[in-house]
Design a protein around this motif. Sequence first.
Motif: not given
Length: 281
Positions: A96-98, A100-101
């Motif tokens: 999920e962090s990737d 979002r980025t």
Amino acid sequence: MTDRLPRDLPLDAHMHTDLSHDSDVPIDVYAAGALERGIAEIAITDHVDFEPGAPAYAYSTFADRERMVRDAAERWGPQGVQIRFGVELTYDRAWESDIRTHLARHAYDFTIGSVHNTLASPYRRARIEAFIAGRTLAEIVAPSFDEVAAAARSGLFDAIGHIDWVKRFVYPHVLPAAFEAAPELYEPILEALVESGTALEINTSGLRYPIGVSLPHPAVVDRFHELGGRAVTVGSDAHRADQANWGLDQGYAIAVNAGFSELTFRRGPGAARVAVAIPGA
């Protein structure tokens, strides 16, 4: 498949070109078909994966995908077919962090978040029978449905695609009727969609596969509306030329029968969502 090619509809919001790993269709083929059938607007939503080694991981660049779609939009817009630069992003909480980025750095007109088979997925052909054996339906769908609910809660996407895609992969070991008999399994997903305001996709690809039902089936769309869901979209999820716009009319009918009179769409990076009227609704 020609009996499910509709005419004179405003939007197909889910299509894959040869910049997806699992499609070989040039964008102009889709545009020409849309022009012939009177489909006013299409969204090109090629795959992007974030798990290294996954099929759509670094398969095509953002720049190449954007250039292809924007150039085609300039060619076909004057002829009456509007083409939007969308994307289908494979969702997994581990990445999920990737995601979002990626979305912070790259501007799309329209975004779909979908759960697919990861490399370790229990739904892969070599694993599915052993995984299903001795498990209840709730246990079988949990790895998929839990991720779909998380995607809906994330608020990252305009729409969540084919929320019960797993129906295709457990068939024929588990039949669609089993899903229809267990509406409670869908509640966490639908509640998350309502809470986040994310659109539910009515994906018509299931109609052309042996399961013979939309993703999700109509009763789920009905329940989404009952819970207060007000945003739906419809897409053929085409990967081949003969799948373009296939079943859209049936998808639109499912939306209307559930109480929807319009689709929800976005036509530009950062733009407000727009309502696309459903003909005859």
